[in-house]
Design an enzyme around this catalytic site. Sequence first.
Site: not given
Length: 256
Positions: A12, A14, A96, A98, A166, A172, A212
């Site tokens: 990904n 991003k 996701h 985010e 996730e 991140g 991560s």
Amino acid sequence: MAGSGKFFVGGNWKCNGTKDSVSKLVTELNAATLEPDVDVVVAPPFIYIDQVKSSLTDRIEVSAQNVWIGKGGAYTGEISAEQLVDIGCQWVILGHSERRHIIGEDDEFIGKKAAYALSQNVKVIACIGELLEEREAGKTFDVCFKQMKAFADSITNWADVVVAYEPVWAIGTGKVATPEQAQEVHAAVRDWLKTNVSPDVASSIRIIYGGSVNAANCAELAKKEDIDGFLVGGASLKGPDFATIINSVTSKKVAA
Ligand code: PEP
């Protein structure tokens, strides 16, 4: 019950990259030696998908990071599933964290997006995962099952779905889940699918881990029986590291 699906690794990218950095990453990926028994997908920002499609080896498929909920039309700023198909983009990442927690997409909206994408033959990487405070409150399974239910309420064709667990606290942050923490949730999600969808879907679906993952920690995670691959953010921007993560399938084979 362990999964029986082929190892799957997604990258990904991003909201990162320029035409030049994308070109460099594609060159690295094209040059990498990849184990054959892994499905590999990368998700560039929309505006670079065409560039990636025309320069990346066919060995690696391409995903979008989002898609509109239905047929295209007067939806300023959106991209439709039909348009993804038109440029040869076979996958989309949905749910996701985010998009859930920064953009505010809710379960129902995400489930409907998944159903529409699948109806247009765009395959779905369906993301779920708990916040740190939810884990600390002992609500990890509740949160993941609620997110799974929203997908299950809309999805009928699970053959084209990969589930990505996730944990939000791991994305991140450099704080990867331990192999045991990830395995525990993956096994619970597989069991949830067995009860709430079907035993066939539960055993054949890929449940991949994200948060991560890097070249150094992927091998230990890959050994766990219910971890069928990875969704990778930061480390997918470095070709050699991403290749190492793809090739961690070899440690799975040794562990089996
Ligand atoms: C992700 O955003 O899907 C992700 C797993 O990011 P990172 O690998 O950077 O934690």
